[in-house]
Structure formats: structure tokens, C-alpha cells
Design a protein around this motif. Structure first.
Motif, PDB file in Angstrom:
ATOM      1  N   GLN A  79       0.743  -1.138   0.327  1.00  7.12           N
ATOM      2  CA  GLN A  79      -0.104  -0.145  -0.459  1.00  7.12           C
ATOM      3  C   GLN A  79       0.597   1.121  -0.024  1.00  7.12           C
ATOM      4  OE1 GLN A  79      -3.332   0.296  -0.717  1.00  7.12           O
ATOM      5  NE2 GLN A  79      -3.898   1.728   0.563  1.00  7.12           N
ATOM      6  N   ASN A  80       0.357   1.854  -0.191  1.00  6.08           N
ATOM      7  CA  ASN A  80       1.619   3.952  -0.975  1.00  6.08           C
ATOM      8  C   ASN A  80       1.109   4.793   0.342  1.00  6.08           C
ATOM      9  OD1 ASN A  80       2.726   2.790  -3.329  1.00  6.08           O
ATOM     10  ND2 ASN A  80       0.454   3.355  -4.661  1.00  6.08           N
ATOM     11  N   TYR A  81       1.425   5.335   1.084  1.00 10.60           N
ATOM     12  CA  TYR A  81       1.589   5.668   2.393  1.00 10.60           C
ATOM     13  C   TYR A  81       2.099   7.075   1.739  1.00 10.60           C
ATOM     14  CZ  TYR A  81      -1.141   2.412   4.393  1.00 10.60           C
ATOM     15  OH  TYR A  81      -1.555   0.986   4.838  1.00 10.60           O
ATOM     16  N   ALA A  82       1.968   8.441   1.781  1.00  5.87           N
ATOM     17  CA  ALA A  82       2.615   9.883   2.264  1.00  5.87           C
ATOM     18  C   ALA A  82       3.137   9.407   3.549  1.00  5.87           C
ATOM     19  CB  ALA A  82       1.902  10.800   2.153  1.00  5.87           C
ATOM     20  N   PRO A  83       4.896  10.173   3.643  1.00  9.09           N
ATOM     21  CA  PRO A  83       5.566   9.747   4.697  1.00  9.09           C
ATOM     22  C   PRO A  83       5.189  10.311   5.661  1.00  9.09           C
ATOM     23  CG  PRO A  83       6.780  10.449   2.465  1.00  9.09           C
ATOM     24  CD  PRO A  83       5.192  10.137   1.906  1.00  9.09           C
ATOM     25  N   THR A 135       6.617   2.637   0.720  1.00  8.48           N
ATOM     26  CA  THR A 135       5.751   1.709   1.750  1.00  8.48           C
ATOM     27  C   THR A 135       7.014   1.639   2.630  1.00  8.48           C
ATOM     28  OG1 THR A 135       6.642   0.302   0.652  1.00  8.48           O
ATOM     29  CG2 THR A 135       5.033   0.087  -0.393  1.00  8.48           C
ATOM     30  N   PRO A 136       6.343   0.992   4.028  1.00  6.12           N
ATOM     31  CA  PRO A 136       6.910   0.879   4.710  1.00  6.12           C
ATOM     32  C   PRO A 136       8.073   0.215   4.737  1.00  6.12           C
ATOM     33  CG  PRO A 136       4.019   0.391   5.594  1.00  6.12           C
ATOM     34  CD  PRO A 136       4.418   0.483   4.492  1.00  6.12           C
ATOM     35  N   ILE A 137       8.120  -0.970   3.710  1.00  9.28           N
ATOM     36  CA  ILE A 137       9.899  -1.758   3.376  1.00  9.28           C
ATOM     37  C   ILE A 137      10.894  -0.598   3.322  1.00  9.28           C
ATOM     38  CG2 ILE A 137       8.761  -2.514   0.917  1.00  9.28           C
ATOM     39  CD1 ILE A 137      10.997  -5.463   3.816  1.00  9.28           C
ATOM     40  N   GLN A 138      10.101  -0.050   2.206  1.00 11.09           N
ATOM     41  CA  GLN A 138      10.777   1.092   1.689  1.00 11.09           C
ATOM     42  C   GLN A 138      11.849   1.901   2.618  1.00 11.09           C
ATOM     43  OE1 GLN A 138       8.120   2.857  -1.255  1.00 11.09           O
ATOM     44  NE2 GLN A 138       8.799   2.069  -3.419  1.00 11.09           N
ATOM     45  N   MET A 139      10.614   2.740   3.780  1.00  8.89           N
ATOM     46  CA  MET A 139      10.872   3.330   4.253  1.00  8.89           C
ATOM     47  C   MET A 139      12.191   2.584   5.405  1.00  8.89           C
ATOM     48  SD  MET A 139      10.582   6.219   4.232  1.00  8.89           S
ATOM     49  CE  MET A 139      10.401   6.131   2.746  1.00  8.89           C
ATOM     50  N   ALA A 140      11.650   1.355   5.399  1.00  8.97           N
ATOM     51  CA  ALA A 140      13.032   0.544   6.737  1.00  8.97           C
ATOM     52  C   ALA A 140      14.323   0.127   5.631  1.00  8.97           C
ATOM     53  CB  ALA A 140      12.168  -0.564   6.507  1.00  8.97           C
ATOM     54  N   VAL A 141      14.022   0.084   3.955  1.00  9.85           N
ATOM     55  CA  VAL A 141      15.306   0.343   3.905  1.00  9.85           C
ATOM     56  C   VAL A 141      16.142   1.706   3.522  1.00  9.85           C
ATOM     57  CG1 VAL A 141      16.711  -0.045   1.087  1.00  9.85           C
ATOM     58  CG2 VAL A 141      14.831  -2.220   2.335  1.00  9.85           C
ATOM     59  N   ALA A 142      15.725   2.606   3.346  1.00  7.36           N
ATOM     60  CA  ALA A 142      16.546   3.697   3.546  1.00  7.36           C
ATOM     61  C   ALA A 142      16.707   4.204   4.794  1.00  7.36           C
ATOM     62  CB  ALA A 142      15.089   4.725   3.362  1.00  7.36           C
ATOM     63  N   TYR A 143      15.819   3.858   5.894  1.00  6.98           N
ATOM     64  CA  TYR A 143      16.486   3.743   7.603  1.00  6.98           C
ATOM     65  C   TYR A 143      18.009   3.457   7.443  1.00  6.98           C
ATOM     66  CZ  TYR A 143      13.463   8.196   8.648  1.00  6.98           C
ATOM     67  OH  TYR A 143      13.245   9.071   8.770  1.00  6.98           O
ATOM     68  N   ALA A 144      17.422   2.333   7.170  1.00  8.90           N
ATOM     69  CA  ALA A 144      18.558   1.155   7.567  1.00  8.90           C
ATOM     70  C   ALA A 144      19.785   1.295   6.709  1.00  8.90           C
ATOM     71  CB  ALA A 144      18.438  -0.416   6.651  1.00  8.90           C
ATOM     72  N   ALA A 145      19.632   2.303   5.758  1.00  9.23           N
ATOM     73  CA  ALA A 145      21.200   2.945   4.488  1.00  9.23           C
ATOM     74  C   ALA A 145      21.350   3.607   5.527  1.00  9.23           C
ATOM     75  CB  ALA A 145      20.441   3.734   3.693  1.00  9.23           C
ATOM     76  N   ILE A 146      20.421   4.738   5.847  1.00  8.91           N
ATOM     77  CA  ILE A 146      21.072   5.993   6.942  1.00  8.91           C
ATOM     78  C   ILE A 146      21.799   5.797   8.175  1.00  8.91           C
ATOM     79  CG2 ILE A 146      20.613   7.728   8.272  1.00  8.91           C
ATOM     80  CD1 ILE A 146      18.335   8.483   6.796  1.00  8.91           C
ATOM     81  N   ALA A 147      21.590   4.310   8.593  1.00  5.63           N
ATOM     82  CA  ALA A 147      21.905   3.696   9.988  1.00  5.63           C
ATOM     83  C   ALA A 147      23.135   2.570   9.261  1.00  5.63           C
ATOM     84  CB  ALA A 147      21.057   2.634  10.320  1.00  5.63           C
ATOM     85  N   ASN A 148      23.890   1.923   8.509  1.00  7.61           N
ATOM     86  CA  ASN A 148      24.636   1.548   8.250  1.00  7.61           C
ATOM     87  C   ASN A 148      25.737   2.149   7.338  1.00  7.61           C
ATOM     88  OD1 ASN A 148      24.565   1.499   5.504  1.00  7.61           O
ATOM     89  ND2 ASN A 148      22.672  -0.956   5.660  1.00  7.61           N
ATOM     90  N   GLY A 149      25.423   3.610   7.240  1.00  7.79           N
ATOM     91  CA  GLY A 149      26.706   4.193   6.252  1.00  7.79           C
ATOM     92  C   GLY A 149      26.053   4.512   4.256  1.00  7.79           C
TER      93      GLY A 149
END
Lengths: 659, 401
Positions: free
Chosen positions: A371-375, A500-514
Motif C-alpha cells: 500500500q502507498n502511504y504519504a511519508p 511503503t513501510p518496507i521502502q522506509m525500512a530499507v532507507a533508514y537502514a542505509a542511513i544507519a549503516n553508512g
């Protein structure tokens, strides 16, 4: 030789007779040669077709396990109480004979009555009218069979203490088409019923227990969307024999892991042949190809985290919540938990159809991926990174009077009015700051940054149910139709974008892991059900890199520090867990109607921890919440608490090995 | 039984007897195999089982045949007309409702309790004797048309009576037997050819009527007989203008009727080269071959399934030996009477063999003809052995006194 002697005789007539004899015998010989030698295979085929029935034997479906081997989906035996019709043959015959005798008597009496009426014996032609046609005979036999079977069924019902009836149409149809197979009276009987049945009925001819495996999900609705569900499908798969007379029940996955790895889970069906006699009754059987059991699928999911997430959501938001949670390992891209609420029962038919078709709840949808959500504000860190990379001074102050004008558009700001730098703008989630710096950096830079995060693209999960999200392309923002107002919306995570929430998880993981964008991994490996069987294990490589956001270490540190402060001092405080440094960002996105009025809100909390060496990313999204902080952060708190518990607890596997 | 002085003249044809013994052994073995599935397991005492009874009939038949050999066949020929008349008498009374017993729509047997007496079998033998006697007059007399028609009449009387039973198969074998005997006796070929031509045309008309004529013009024939012909030609059972439902009904009926032939073919064909093995035939054990047919009219299919092509060839060879030794006997007979008797018996047996085996492999429509000595059945066995006794009789008495 005898025959040749006869053919050479002097007597012309005898010679002719001998010749005809020889010719006749030769014709027979040739005919026999044709039938028995040349066409032998064809007739052998006919013999087999009429006397053999093939049965497709589905293989044992593989289990679905979490990363520590705990069972999420498996098979359990279901006991069907069935009739075995070939045992009842003698009773059928006796009943038929009795019926026939009864019918002939009735007919004789009727004829006698007619004769009495007419005062004379009936002629042959008249008597013929009362003869039984083959159709009537068959009907008689069918009735007799039904009577016998029905008596047995009601006897079973009596013993089990529940009224049971036999459907005559179904019984007749089954007799015609599936005589050699057991006829199910009670499918999937309870253990109590089976016990009583075994006590009272087993041993008497014709009724017995028939075993079939059935899929079971021991954890109920946990990880239901991820697991998916099954549908009945008896068809032959690729590589199997396409023709079978009978097929035992088989299933295929429709969604989720059950669908994505269906051919692995299913294994390969086998076959057996049954010998039947001319009436179709079963005689003997012979398994000519054993089924190959399916493989087990081991997921990257951690059952403890999955359950903690689900329970936390339930306790904070209740059973009607519409939400999604994703927990990811930021160093490898493994998905440790994926929750979508409302949950459905993976035993699909056990769901209430009204529930399934509820237009608001839409429980079948996997909200984490589909599902698409506005972030909303959780997009601001990405805007911030774009601005920092474009030369923003994080200490420069931007004045926030409580609103900002973009062109003639007035955008309100919920952060208290004042001067904001990067850090405080993150802490208080200041719209004005981000719109200002975003527009200054240029929407194209924001778009490019979002592109590096692969927003607007699928994350490549092996199950169905994924949507790409929405993000404007570079061309779109460069076109004359694109207004500053649209850019402003993008800067605060609204407008022409959705994630989507999974996209955000991937994005924040990137911010986290460098800065590494991973392909999220859902399945760790596929292994044979029986380790001793010698089948191969397929490992799916972890840490598959998709890309890198290419942001300087300095920018990332600035962002991380700000996000840490956000949970310590800012809107993310409800997520705090003592002993763990969590970096987070709340988000509250507005859902507008056509007239630009707010009709709903999507609340978010996106985070990662621990700050020093990040390992986990947790993204919580709740539809129709109040604000990201009070709605979503407490759920993240519970998840982090569970994570901390696990990190601190001694690993039981390690202990066992040490011992 | 044999006086030492006449020993060398009264030698039996040994080769034929050996072949006979072979056929009898096969008969017992395969009647056993065909009935073991249904009888052995049942409660029938051993002396009531089919294969044992078959052996009893063999013994009785051998006895009767041997008894006949004691008397010179000329003496027998003198009584031929009496025998012929007697069998005609029995053929008439078997048609009377309470004397002849009705089975499967035909009145062919007189139930004597322990024995089902089938007059048509004996009628064939009596006919051969009577015909041989009739035809053994001087050859010139045979050129007279009147004599020719009397001979035809001699044939048509039992033919008609047997046909009325109805038993088309048995009636049919009389025709080639009679014609061949007439040919060998010296009847002018033209007479024979013309009558064969007429018979052929009649036969073709009959077939055309059965296959193509609309119901109104169809000759009155028993339903099952018509169906057998239709099955053989693979023709549609339903009339051209039948409704869909009637057509469906007819198709079902057709499947039913074709069943027996189809099963026989499958039995024979699936035997392959070597067969499935004695008592290993699936068709009988699984009852695809209907019980009633497996051990009499379709006994050959049981042998074919269980012993394969090799077994079929053995059976054919044994029959060939019997038939050709019969022809040798005919050639060595001392007069025309003996020659005609031998030829008649040979043709009769050959017709049975050809039609029965042909029925099993679908080159001939189904008729209820037994396979001599192999099919189960008292009358058939008795008559076959008596017929062979007649042939041996001709052989023994081939030298004059």
C-alpha cells in the motif's frame, strides 16, 4: 509332411478341400498374428486402461520456519472417517437380490391383479410391458447400494452421537466416478470422534479411517501476510504425469511465501496404480513412484521480534488497527519482522467472508509492502541529506514564524515558532526549515537523493504483494507544470509522493549503516525436510547490495546525532528504552480529499538503534493515528525492549553447544 | 474288442488320436482356468466343478466313439435315415414351450436334469451320415437336377428347424458341410456354383437389410441377432431419424453388446507372444470376460490370453492335425460312402473351428458356436468325439473283407 501330402493328392476334389482347409487355417493364423503379435501392445494397453486406475499422490509439503528453526507453517494429519465400498460388495449384492426379488413379486402380483380384472391371462406382448428395462434394473441396484451404505452411515452417526446422513446424489455420483477410492463421510474428524470410531466401528466391514495431511499454522495469525495461504489444486505440475484417474487432495500457495516458493514447498507428486475389476472395485495397489517431499523454507524472520511487534500493536491500538511494522537488520538487509494489521487467518476458509471483504479494513492487503502511504515528516531526513550534500550549513538558522509561504500558498507549521538549525528542526520536525532548505538546495537534488534511496521502485521481495510507491521523476520536476508548491510538499513528505513501510525500512537502514542500500532478504535458505535424505540446501546470500546513497560520513553523522536527539528530547521520546540509544523520526502525514481538506492521517515512527553501532531499523506505520509520537513511538519502544532483552540474554544455542 | 486276426487292418489312426489327446488336455486345463476364479473359491464340491464334468464327458464321448468303431460304418449308414428322422423329431419337439427349456431367448436344449440334451448337435452328425448315404449313389445320378434338389432339401430341413430355435451358428455350419460333401461326391460344379451364387445374393440382401433398411422394411429377426451383425460391422444401433435421447440409449446398448467382442479381442491381444501364464489371465479373474462366456464360446480367448501366440499356434496345429489326418482317411477310404463321411466330419469340425476362433478375433460376427473339444458343454463334447469315432471307423474299415 501331412498337410503337404494332402495337397499333392491325385484326387482333385480332396485336393481342393485340403486347399480350402489350409487357406482357412492360414487366415486364422494371420489374424492371430495380427492381433497377438502386431497389436499386442495396443491390447495390453486396453487391458491396463480398463483394469488399472492411477492415483496421484501429492508429496508432503515443506514447512516454513523462522531464522531459528521455529515452525510457522507445517502439516498435521487429518482423519477422515470413510466408507470402503469394495468391502461392501457382498452386502450390495445381497441387497440388490432382495430388491429384485421384491420387485418381481410386486410385478407378479400386479400382473395377477390385471389378469383378474381382464378375466384372462395376459398375452406375451402385454406382459412385456411390465418387463424391467436395463435402466430400471440399474436403478434398483443403485437404491439397494444406497440403502446399505446409508444404514452403515447412520450406524456410524449413532456411535458418534451425531446424526449423519448420506446424500444419495453424491453417493451415486461417487459410485460412478470414484468407486475404487474411499468415500469420506466425516472429513477431518476430531480426535474424540476418531477414538469413538475406532472403538465401536473399526473392524466392521466397509468403514475405516483414512489419513490425509492438512496444512496447519500453529501460531495462528502470526506473520499471516508473509506466510500467505493455500488453495485446493489437484492438477499435475510441470514435469509430472499429466494423466491420472484419481487425485488425492493437493494445494498450491496463492500469496506470500506459500506462493513465492510453492514449487519448492510442494515437492514432487508420486503415483500409484490400483487394480480394479470389471465393476470398478478396488483389488490391490502398487506404488510405482514415491512422492518426493517438499523442501522447508527458512525465513529471516525472528519469531520473538515478530510476536513482540504484533502484541505491542494489539495492546496499543486494538484489534481493528490498520498498521504495518517492519524490523530490519541494517548490516545485512535481513527482514526480522514484518507485520500487517488487521491479520487474517492463514487457514483461509476459517476467515469470516464479511471480514475479508470489509472495504475499510481490507485485511488481505499486506500494508507493509502493498500500500502507498504519504511519508510525511519521516521523509525530512532524506531532504536534509540532500540539502547537506548541496552545501547546507547545519548550524545556519532559519526563522519559523509558525508558517511558511510558498508562492501564495500558506503552509502551517506545528513546530513552535522560533529559530531552527538542522538539529532542532529534526527534533521538533519543523516544516518551515525543511521547505526552506529544500527549495534552496533545489528540488532536483532532492529527487536525485530520493532516487539513490530507490524510492518509487520495488524492493524485490520474492512474494507477491509489492507496490512501487510514487515519486516524481527528474523530468517531471523540471517540467514547467511543476510548481514550487509541489516541491514544498515533497520537502515535507506530502503531495506527489508515496512510500511503503518496507521502502522506509530499507532507507533508514542505509542511513544507519553508512549508506548501503540493500535488497531486503526474506528467505535465508531452502533445505530438505529430512536432513538424512541427502537433498541439497540452497542458501540465499545475505547482504546483497543494491546501491549506495553516496553521502559523506559527515552528513550522516550530523543526521544521526539529530535523530538521536529526537528520541531523547523531541517528538520521539515515547520510544525511549533505557540502556539503548535509539535514533528516530516521527511523521504525521495528512491525507487530503479533492478539496484539500484533511480527512485522515498516516502516522509514522522510523528509527534505528543502537546509535554507536547501528544494527536494527524499526519502522512503524499506523493509519488514522493522532501523531507519530504518541501513536507509533510506543510500539517501537516495545520492539526495542524486546531487542534489548534478546541482546542481553545469553544465546541458548551457544550455551547448549558449549555444554 | 479287436480280434487278433484283423489287428493289422483295424489299426487306428494314431496321429489323430494323439492330437485328440492334446486337445482334451488343453480343454480340461483351460476350463479349469476359466472357472477357477468363480468356482474354486465357492462352495461347489469338486465333483460338481466344470473341469471335472468336462473330463466325465470326455470319458463318455470316448466310450461312445469307441463303441461306434465296433460296427462297420456301412451298417451305421443303413440306419442313417432313421437317425436323421429321429433328430428331426427332437428338433421339432425342442421348439415346444414346455419341453424345450428357454435360455437367453433361445430354445435349444431339453433339460434331462443331469444332462442338457442339445438336439442340434446330434442333428449335425445324423445329417452327415444321411447325406453321405444319399450321395453315395452312382455319380451319373448326381447330375440329375432332381437329385440335386433332394440333396439341398436334405440340408434345408434341419437348417430351418435349427434356425427356428434360434441358433444361427449351428444352422450355418450345415451349409458348407452339405455343399462340400456334394462337391466331393461329384455333383456338377455348375449346380453348386449357381446355388452358392443364389445363397450369396440372399445373404447380401439380408445384410443390406439389417444394416441399412429403415425399421419398416426390416426382416423379422431376433433383436440380439440383429445386434450381433451390427456390432460386427460397427454400425450405428440407432435409426437415422432417432431423437437425441434414443441415439444416446442406442449408443449405450451398442457399448453393452460390443463389450463381449471387445473383451475377447483384448484377451486375445494382450496375450502377446507368450501369454500371461496359466490361470494368470486378468480378463477372467477380474471378470471382464463375462462368466457365462469364458468357459464355453470364448474359451479360445482364455487360452490366447494365458498362452499367447504360441498357445494359439499350438491349438491351431492340433486342429490342423486332426483335420488333415481326417482328409488322409478320406483319401484312403475304400468307397465313396467312407470318403464322404470323413469329408463331412472334417468340414463340420473345420467350420466350428473357423467360426469360433474367427469370432474371438473379430473376423466373423458373434454366433453361439462352441469350439470342438475345448468348449465346455456335454452335447458338444459328445458329438465331437462321436464324429471323430466315425472318422476312425472309416479308417479302421478301409480295407474290404
Amino acid at each position: 509332411m501331412l498337410i503337404l501330402d494332402e495337397l499333392k493328392k491325385n484326387d482333385p476334389q480332396l485336393r481342393l478341400v485340403a486347399g480350402m482347409l489350409a487357406a482357412g487355417l492360414f487366415i486364422l493364423l494371420a489374424g492371430l498374428w495380427w492381433v497377438q503379435v502386431v497389436s499386442a501392445r495396443e491390447y495390453q494397453g486396453h487391458l491396463e486402461t480398463q483394469s488399472y486406475r492411477t492415483v496421484r499422490l501429492p508429496a508432503m509439503r515443506g514447512k516454513i520456519l523462522d531464522r531459528e528453526g521455529r515452525v510457522l507453517a507445517e502439516n498435521r494429519p487429518s482423519y477422515n472417517l470413510s466408507l470402503y465400498l469394495d468391502d461392501l460388495r457382498k452386502q450390495f449384492k445381497m441387497a440388490s437380490d432382495a430388491e429384485y426379488a421384491r420387485a418381481t413379486n410386486a410385478r407378479a402380483r400386479f400382473i395377477a391383479a390385471q389378469e383378474k380384472q381382464l378375466g384372462r391371462p395376459l398375452t406375451k406382448a402385454e406382459e412385456k410391458r411390465f418387463a424391467f428395462t436395463t435402466g430400471q434394473m440399474e436403478q434398483l441396484r443403485g437404491q439397494a447400494r444406497y440403502r446399505v451404505a446409508s444404514a452403515l452411515v447412520s450406524q456410524v452417526g449413532q456411535e458418534l452421537g451425531q446424526p449423519l446422513t448420506l446424500d444419495p446424489a453424491k453417493f451415486a455420483r461417487d459410485y460412478e466416478t470414484r468407486l475404487a477410492m474411499p468415500y469420506t463421510v466425516i472429513p477431518d474428524a476430531s480426535p474424540e470422534q476418531v477414538a469413538r470410531f475406532e472403538e465401536q466401528i473399526t473392524g466392521s466391514p466397509g468403514a475405516d479411517v483414512d489419513l490425509q495431511p492438512v496444512r496447519s499454522y500453529p501460531l495462528g495469525t502470526t506473520a499471516a501476510h508473509l506466510l500467505g495461504y493455500l488453495q485446493r489444486d489437484d492438477d499435475s505440475q510441470a514435469g509430472e504425469d499429466p494423466d491420472f484417474n484419481y487425485r488425492l487432495p493437493d494445494y498450491r500457495g496463492v500469496t506470500g511465501i506459500e506462493w513465492g516458493f510453492d514449487s519448492w514447498l510442494r515437492g514432487r507428486a508420486g503415483g500409484e496404480s490400483m487394480l480394479v475389476n470389471n465393476l470398478g472395485y478396488y483389488q490391490t495397489n502398487d506404488v510405482w513412484s514415491a512422492p518426493e517431499p517438499g523442501h522447508n523454507v527458512v525465513l529471516t524472520i525472528d519469531l520473538d521480534l515478530q510476536r513482540a511487534a504484533e502484541e505491542s500493536l494489539l495492546s496499543h491500538q486494538g484489534p481493528d488497527a490498520r498498521a504495518a511494522i517492519v524490523v530490519m537488520d541494517v548490516q545485512t538487509g535481513d527482514v526480522l519482522a514484518m507485520v500487517s494489521a488487521p491479520e487474517i487467518n492463514p487457514d483461509y476458509l476459517a476467515n469470516d467472508p464479511k471480514f475479508l471483504s470489509d472495504p475499510k479494513l481490507r485485511p488481505e492487503m499486506n500494508r507493509a509492502t502493498q500500500q502507498n502511504y504519504a511519508p510525511g515528516s519521516i521523509f525530512k531526513p532524506i531532504v536534509g541529506l540532500a540539502a547537506l550534500e548541496a552545501g547546507l550549513n547545519p548550524d545556519a538558522l532559519v526563522d519559523n514564524p509558525g508558517y511558511v509561504y510558498v508562492g501564495r500558498r500558506h503552509i502551517a507549521d506545528l513546530a513552535p515558532p522560533g529559530q531552527y538549525n538542522f538539529r532542532s528542526a529534526i527534533i521538533e520536525s519543523c516544516n518551515t526549515y525543511f521547505i526552506t532548505v529544500g527549495l534552496r538546495a533545489g528540488i532536483e537534488n532532492v529527487v536525485r537523493m530520493a532516487g539513490k534511496f530507490h524510492l518509487g521502485e520495488r524492493t524485490g521481495l520474492p512474494t507477491r504483494q509489492e507496490t512501487t510507491g510514487i515519486f516524481p521523476a527528474l523530468k517531471q520536476v523540471q517540467s514547467p507544470d511543476w510548481r514550487d508548491g509541489d516541491s514544498a510538499n515533497i520537502c515535507i513528505g506530502q503531495g506527489e509522493m508515496a512510500v511503503t513501510p518496507i521502502q522506509m525500512a530499507v532507507a533508514y537502514a542505509a542511513i544507519a549503516n553508512g549508506g548501503t542500500i540493500f535488497w531486503p532478504r526474506l528467505v535465508e535458505r531452502i533445505e530438505p525436510q529430512d536432513p538424512a535424505s541427502g537433498g541439497t540446501t540452497t542458501n540465499f546470500p545475505s547482504g546483497l547490495v543494491r546501491g549506495n546513497i553516496g553521502v559523506s560520513g559527515r552528513s550522516l553523522k550530523i543526521l544521526r546525532d539529530a535523530m538521536l536527539a529526537e528520541t531523547v528530547e523531541g517528538t520521539g521520546q515515547p520510544a525511549q528504552v533505557p540502556g539503548l540509544q535509539i535514533c528516530g523520526k516521527t511523521g504525521t502525514a495528512q491525507v487530503m480529499n479533492e478539496r484539500n481538506q484533511e480527512v485522515d492521517r498516516t502516522t509514522w515512527f522510523a528509527s534505528f538503534a543502537p546509535y554507536e553501532h547501528p544494527r536494527y531499523a524499526v519502522v512503524v506505520m499506523v493509519e488514522s493515528g493522532t501523531f507519530g509520537g504518541p501513536t507509533c513511538a510506543p510500539i517501537a519502544h516495545d520492539i526495542y525492549a524486546e531487542i534489548l532483552k534478546k541482546e542481553n540474554a545469553p544465546a541458548p544455542a551457544a550455551l547448549a553447544e558449549a555444554n | 474288442m479287436t480280434s487278433p486276426a484283423l489287428n493289422e487292418r483295424r489299426k487306428l489312426d494314431r496321429l489323430q488320436l494323439v492330437a485328440l489327446a492334446g486337445l482334451m488336455c488343453l480343454g480340461v486345463a483351460f476350463v479349469y482356468s476359466a472357472t477357477v476364479a468363480s468356482q474354486a473359491a465357492s462352495t461347489l464340491p469338486w465333483y460338481d466343478q466344470s473341469w471335472v464334468r468336462q473330463m466325465v464327458w470326455y470319458a463318455l464321448g470316448l466310450g461312445a466313439g469307441a463303441a461306434l468303431c465296433l460296427v462297420d460304418y456301412h451298417t451305421l449308414a443303413r440306419w442313417s435315415l432313421v437317425a436323421y428322422g429321429a433328430t428331426l423329431f427332437f428338433l421339432v419337439i425342442v421348439l415346444i414351450p414346455h419341453i424345450g427349456s428357454m435360455r437367453f431367448g433361445a430354445r435349444r436344449w431339453i433339460d434331462l436334469g443331469f444332462f442338457q440334451f442339445q438336439p442340434s448337435e446330434f442333428a449335425k452328425l445324423a445329417f452327415i451320415l444321411a447325406m453321405a448315404n444319399f450321395l453315395s449313389r452312382p455319380a451319373e445320378e448326381l447330375r440329375q437336377p432332381a437329385v440335386f434338389w433332394k440333396g439341398i432339401g436334405l440340408m434345408l430341413l434341419p437348417f430351418g428347424l435349427i434356425l427356428k430355435e434360434p441358433d444361427m451358428g449351428s444352422a450355418l455350419v450345415l451349409v458348407p458341410t452339405g455343399l462340400v460333401m456334394m462337391f466331393v461326391a461329384g455333383t456338377p460344379k455348375s449346380f453348386l456354383l449357381r446355388s452358392m451364387g443364389v445363397a450369396g445374393i440372399l445373404g447380401a440382401l439380408l445384410l443390406a437389410d439389417v444394416l441399412f433398411a429403415p425399421p419398416a422394411l426390416q426382416i423379422k429377426m431376433l433383436e440380439y441377432q440383429r445386434q450381433r451383425l451390427l456390432v460386427y460391422f460397427g454400425a450405428d444401433f440407432a435409426a437415422r431419424n432417432a431423437t437425441l435421447e434414443q441415439k444416446a440409449d442406442a449408443r449405450r446398448l451398442q457399448a453393452d453388446r460390443s463389450y463381449q467382442v471387445q473383451q475377447a479381442l483384448i484377451s486375445v491381444g494382450s496375450g502377446g507372444l507368450w501369454g500371461a501364464g496359466w490361470c494368470q489371465g486378468k480378463q477372467t479373474s477380474l471378470q471382464f470376460m463375462p462368466q457365462g462366456a469364458a468357459h464355453n464360446d470364448f474359451i479360445f480367448s482364455v487360452i490366447a490370453e494365458e498362452e499367447g501366440f504360441v498357445g494359439s499356434v499350438v491349438v491351431l496345429t492340433l486342429y490342423a492335425v486332426v483335420l488333415f489326418t481326417g482328409l488322409r482317411i478320406a483319401g484312403q477310404a475304400r468307397d465313396r460312402l467312407g470318403k464322404l463321411v470323413a469329408v463331412g466330419v472334417v468340414t463340420l469340425l473345420f467350420s466350428h473351428v473357423f467360426i469360433n476362433i474367427g469370432m474371438n478375433i473379430r473376423i466373423v460376427p458373434v454366433t453361439g458356436i462352441p469350439l470342438p473339444l475345448l468348449s465346455y458343454g456335454g452335447s458338444s463334447v459328445l458329438c465331437s468325439l462321436i464324429a471323430l469315432g466315425l472318422m476312425q471307423n472309416v479308417h479302421i474299415h478301409r480295407r474290404g473283407y
